[in-house]
Design a protein around this motif. Structure first.
Motif, PDB file in Angstrom:
ATOM      1  N   UNK A  27       0.843  -1.197   0.000  1.00 49.57           N
ATOM      2  CA  UNK A  27       0.000   0.000   0.000  1.00 49.57           C
ATOM      3  C   UNK A  27       0.877   1.245   0.000  1.00 49.57           C
ATOM      4  N   UNK A  28       0.554   2.174  -0.907  1.00 44.07           N
ATOM      5  CA  UNK A  28       1.348   3.388  -1.085  1.00 44.07           C
ATOM      6  C   UNK A  28       0.454   4.618  -0.930  1.00 44.07           C
ATOM      7  N   UNK A  29       0.999   5.735  -0.474  1.00 44.69           N
ATOM      8  CA  UNK A  29       0.165   6.915  -0.211  1.00 44.69           C
ATOM      9  C   UNK A  29      -0.390   7.584  -1.457  1.00 44.69           C
ATOM     10  N   UNK A  30       0.323   7.478  -2.584  1.00 40.70           N
ATOM     11  CA  UNK A  30      -0.131   8.119  -3.821  1.00 40.70           C
ATOM     12  C   UNK A  30       0.566   7.462  -5.007  1.00 40.70           C
ATOM     13  N   UNK A  31       0.144   7.854  -6.217  1.00 37.64           N
ATOM     14  CA  UNK A  31       0.704   7.206  -7.403  1.00 37.64           C
ATOM     15  C   UNK A  31       2.155   7.605  -7.700  1.00 37.64           C
ATOM     16  N   UNK A  32       2.590   8.838  -7.448  1.00 38.60           N
ATOM     17  CA  UNK A  32       4.025   9.119  -7.618  1.00 38.60           C
ATOM     18  C   UNK A  32       4.897   8.204  -6.757  1.00 38.60           C
ATOM     19  N   UNK A  33       4.440   7.923  -5.536  1.00 34.67           N
ATOM     20  CA  UNK A  33       5.180   6.983  -4.683  1.00 34.67           C
ATOM     21  C   UNK A  33       5.164   5.587  -5.286  1.00 34.67           C
ATOM     22  N   UNK A  34       4.055   5.241  -5.944  1.00 32.18           N
ATOM     23  CA  UNK A  34       3.947   3.947  -6.595  1.00 32.18           C
ATOM     24  C   UNK A  34       4.905   3.800  -7.756  1.00 32.18           C
ATOM     25  N   UNK A  35       5.021   4.851  -8.567  1.00 35.67           N
ATOM     26  CA  UNK A  35       5.953   4.826  -9.702  1.00 35.67           C
ATOM     27  C   UNK A  35       7.381   4.701  -9.194  1.00 35.67           C
ATOM     28  N   UNK A  36       7.702   5.434  -8.129  1.00 33.13           N
ATOM     29  CA  UNK A  36       9.043   5.360  -7.552  1.00 33.13           C
ATOM     30  C   UNK A  36       9.330   3.956  -7.031  1.00 33.13           C
ATOM     31  N   UNK A  37       8.335   3.338  -6.385  1.00 29.98           N
ATOM     32  CA  UNK A  37       8.507   1.979  -5.869  1.00 29.98           C
ATOM     33  C   UNK A  37       8.695   0.977  -6.996  1.00 29.98           C
ATOM     34  N   UNK A  38       7.984   1.183  -8.095  1.00 26.76           N
ATOM     35  CA  UNK A  38       8.102   0.295  -9.251  1.00 26.76           C
ATOM     36  C   UNK A  38       9.498   0.389  -9.857  1.00 26.76           C
ATOM     37  N   UNK A  39       9.981   1.596 -10.047  1.00 30.89           N
ATOM     38  CA  UNK A  39      11.308   1.780 -10.650  1.00 30.89           C
ATOM     39  C   UNK A  39      12.419   1.276  -9.728  1.00 30.89           C
ATOM     40  N   UNK A  40      12.165   1.339  -8.411  1.00 26.50           N
ATOM     41  CA  UNK A  40      13.173   0.880  -7.451  1.00 26.50           C
ATOM     42  C   UNK A  40      13.131  -0.627  -7.243  1.00 26.50           C
ATOM     43  N   UNK A  41      12.130  -1.296  -7.820  1.00 22.50           N
ATOM     44  CA  UNK A  41      12.021  -2.743  -7.696  1.00 22.50           C
ATOM     45  C   UNK A  41      11.325  -3.214  -6.431  1.00 22.50           C
ATOM     46  N   UNK A  42      10.704  -2.299  -5.677  1.00 22.14           N
ATOM     47  CA  UNK A  42       9.985  -2.712  -4.463  1.00 22.14           C
ATOM     48  C   UNK A  42       8.639  -3.336  -4.791  1.00 22.14           C
ATOM     49  N   UNK A  43       8.114  -3.022  -5.972  1.00 19.87           N
ATOM     50  CA  UNK A  43       6.910  -3.680  -6.484  1.00 19.87           C
ATOM     51  C   UNK A  43       7.158  -4.062  -7.937  1.00 19.87           C
ATOM     52  N   UNK A  44       6.373  -5.007  -8.433  1.00 21.09           N
ATOM     53  CA  UNK A  44       6.526  -5.470  -9.809  1.00 21.09           C
ATOM     54  C   UNK A  44       5.459  -4.908 -10.735  1.00 21.09           C
TER      55      UNK A  44
END
Length: 279
Positions: free
Chosen positions: A169-186
């Motif tokens: 669970x992420x607070x917003x979509x920019x955080x989601x994009x950052x998590x995706x690029x960092x490999x924390x989510x797929x």
């Protein structure tokens, strides 16, 4: 204070609250000013660098409110998960964030009839290295899927049977994009429209294509976005619905929302808040 007096005070407070809510339409028409709540989610509801309302929902809200004689529209930006609490706390008068109508949310707020309908999608890294094309792929593989706090995708994943350990669970979509690029989510889950918009802004991520339509209990999942109002504000909700009925699907409406990726292909058809709240 006796138990009887405490009960009388509680009833008086409740009655006063309902009276205030019932007068919201009159209040904003008299003052010519209203406040809407958005979650800064492009293209549904956000603000420009100058602080002006933008997106599908705020654009329609401004049009409807002007038709109701309210010209001054202020905007409060908050996290998506704080929209309903913020509305109920009186921080703003209308949720204008393209919020989906769900039975659970219908227990907390009043919804207008929907202004659009859209399906789901995934944002993935370029090349889609985990080959994720739908919720079934997440269910079958050892992967992590990101969802925005307060959004419907968390419930979709749970209802589909995806292990909660796979959900981030992420607070917003920019955080989601950052998590995706960092490999924390797929994969980052959201509406197809939001995911496509995010993909256009970052050349390291892309919309998963093709995408298998989400089906839960034999029913294809489509979200219907609408405006939210406080319980007791039926007069404001009804006035909104009356204006929406004569506006949605008109050439003026289509031209207004086209720049945000909406149009004839996202019209809600004959769906109403009443029927969607019962599903």
């Amino acid at each position: 204070m006796t138990k009887l007096n405490r009960s009388m005070v509680a009833l008086a407070v409740c009655a006063a609250s309902l009276s205030v809510n019932a007068g919201t339409l009159e209040d904003i028409q008299e003052s010519g000013e209203v406040t809407i709540g958005v979650a800064n989610e492009v293209p549904y509801g956000y603000t420009t660098p100058a602080g002006d309302p933008a997106g599908e929902s705020p654009s329609i809200a401004v049009h409807v409110l002007e038709s109701l004689g309210v010209k001054d529209v202020n905007v409060v930006v908050t996290e998506f998960g704080a929209l309903i609490p913020g509305l109920k706390a009186g921080r703003f008068d209308v949720i204008a964030a393209g919020m989906y109508i769900t039975p659970k949310r219908c227990q907390q707020v009043l919804f207008s009839n929907p202004t659009y309908s859209i399906g789901e999608g995934f944002l993935v890294k370029n090349g889609n290295p985990k080959n994720l094309h739908g919720y079934e792929d997440v269910h079958q593989q050892d992967v992590k899927m990101g969802v925005m706090s307060g959004a419907v995708e968390y419930g979709y994943a749970k209802d589909y049977g995806i292990e909660m350990s796979k959900i981030v669970t992420l607070p917003d979509y920019p955080s989601g994009v950052a998590a995706l690029k960092a490999g924390r989510i797929d994969a980052l889950a959201g509406t197809a429209l939001t995911m496509a918009t995010l993909a256009q802004k970052d050349d390291r991520v892309t919309l998963a294509q093709p995408f298998e339509d989400l089906v839960i209990d034999g029913k294809a999942i489509k979200g219907y976005g609408a405006f939210g109002f406080r319980p007791g504000d039926e007069s404001l909700r009804d006035a909104f619905n009356k204006e929406l009925k004569s506006f949605i699907a008109t050439p003026e409406h289509i031209a207004m929302v086209k720049e945000y990726g909406f149009g004839e292909h996202t019209l809600p058809g004959s769906a109403t808040a009443e029927t969607l709240c019962q599903q």
